[in-house]
Design a protein around this motif. Sequence first.
Motif, PDB file in Angstrom:
ATOM      1  N   GLU A 192      -6.546   3.798  10.826  1.00  9.92           N
ATOM      2  CA  GLU A 192      -6.078   2.886   9.773  1.00  9.92           C
ATOM      3  C   GLU A 192      -7.002   2.950   8.564  1.00  9.92           C
ATOM      4  OE1 GLU A 192      -4.336  -0.978  11.794  1.00  9.92           O
ATOM      5  OE2 GLU A 192      -6.061  -0.213  12.926  1.00  9.92           O
TER       6      GLU A 192
ATOM      7  N   ASP B  12      -6.449  -4.584   3.744  1.00  4.85           N
ATOM      8  CA  ASP B  12      -5.754  -4.902   2.497  1.00  4.85           C
ATOM      9  C   ASP B  12      -6.753  -5.119   1.372  1.00  4.85           C
ATOM     10  OD1 ASP B  12      -3.278  -5.694   0.982  1.00  4.85           O
ATOM     11  OD2 ASP B  12      -4.381  -7.602   0.856  1.00  4.85           O
TER      12      ASP B  12
ATOM     13  N   PRO C 153      -6.304  -6.492   9.517  1.00  5.23           N
ATOM     14  CA  PRO C 153      -5.345  -6.181   8.449  1.00  5.23           C
ATOM     15  C   PRO C 153      -5.723  -6.763   7.092  1.00  5.23           C
ATOM     16  CG  PRO C 153      -4.171  -6.689  10.467  1.00  5.23           C
ATOM     17  CD  PRO C 153      -5.617  -6.979  10.742  1.00  5.23           C
ATOM     18  N   ALA C 154      -6.265  -7.967   7.066  1.00  9.16           N
ATOM     19  CA  ALA C 154      -6.661  -8.563   5.785  1.00  9.16           C
ATOM     20  C   ALA C 154      -7.796  -7.784   5.143  1.00  9.16           C
ATOM     21  CB  ALA C 154      -7.061 -10.022   5.998  1.00  9.16           C
ATOM     22  N   GLN C 155      -8.718  -7.282   5.962  1.00 15.19           N
ATOM     23  CA  GLN C 155      -9.828  -6.500   5.414  1.00 15.19           C
ATOM     24  C   GLN C 155      -9.355  -5.137   4.918  1.00 15.19           C
ATOM     25  OE1 GLN C 155     -12.196  -7.313   9.116  1.00 15.19           O
ATOM     26  NE2 GLN C 155     -13.881  -7.289   7.653  1.00 15.19           N
TER      27      GLN C 155
ATOM     28  N   VAL D 206      -6.190   4.480   4.520  1.00 17.21           N
ATOM     29  CA  VAL D 206      -6.458   3.813   3.243  1.00 17.21           C
ATOM     30  C   VAL D 206      -7.267   4.735   2.332  1.00 17.21           C
ATOM     31  CG1 VAL D 206      -7.601   1.864   2.123  1.00 17.21           C
ATOM     32  CG2 VAL D 206      -6.317   1.501   4.238  1.00 17.21           C
TER      33      VAL D 206
ATOM     34  N   ASP E 132      -7.875  -1.662   0.304  1.00 15.18           N
ATOM     35  CA  ASP E 132      -6.817  -0.969  -0.439  1.00 15.18           C
ATOM     36  C   ASP E 132      -6.690  -1.530  -1.850  1.00 15.18           C
ATOM     37  OD1 ASP E 132      -4.877   0.999  -0.639  1.00 15.18           O
ATOM     38  OD2 ASP E 132      -3.291  -0.263   0.186  1.00 15.18           O
ATOM     39  N   ARG E 133      -6.651  -2.852  -1.970  1.00 18.63           N
ATOM     40  CA  ARG E 133      -6.512  -3.487  -3.281  1.00 18.63           C
ATOM     41  C   ARG E 133      -7.732  -3.248  -4.157  1.00 18.63           C
ATOM     42  NH1 ARG E 133      -7.123  -8.299  -3.087  1.00 18.63           N
ATOM     43  NH2 ARG E 133      -7.370  -8.770  -0.857  1.00 18.63           N
TER      44      ARG E 133
END
Length: 247
Positions: A177, A137, A133-135, A181, A140-141
Amino acid sequence: MLICQLTDLHVRPIGKPANRVAETNMLTDRAFRAVAAFAPAPDVVVITGDLTECGLAEEYTHLATLLRKHLALPTFVIPGNHDRRNTLREGLGHLPGVTDDPHHVQYAVEHYPVRLVMLDTIVPGAAHGHLNPAQLDFLDRTLAAVRDKPTIVAMHHPPFVCGIAHMDRINLHNTEEFTAVIARHRHVERIICGHHHRPIVTRVAHAIASIAPSVAHQVEMSLDPHDPGAFVFEPPAFQLHRWTPAG
């Protein structure tokens, strides 16, 4: 802008072949010389993983020597499943972006007409890929931060299946997932990968996704779901991705 993609070098300690059969050091040296002699010169070189065969410090040392010897071009790398993240960071920490993130080899390449987002998809000790999930994110950011440039996402594990069953079992496992993105960012034009040792092109969300062949051995082309797979010595290659204002 001309982007040269190489992948799956599988560099070994000097004098040792990969899998006892592939002289990957010689083939990597030959590929680097071919890129260095290419006209016009690429603006950047991107190497999409499996830089080494076993992730050994001496393998990264030899790769660093080959890079310094042949490629006086901006060179950007990411790890593959044969690499070891921490050893890569130690041996190739002089390359741009490699140590930007404290946990992964992931970063964005700015200041060119095309923006590159480099992803680290490896799972230590496993052959398949995954983005936590952090990757996701981070992806995405990072994509959201610059929306007015055509963008390439570079990763080792392909986020799709292609029909070569033994390779599809070790692709990026959370493809849905990842695709969700990408679908949010229409400026992503291309997704470029390695891992499968075979040129393959498809679409992921709206973006064209491609796998470059290895600069060393290739994976046998077989769509038999029961085929265990084999390496073959077809002509090695690299891929060029060319962008101009016209298209």
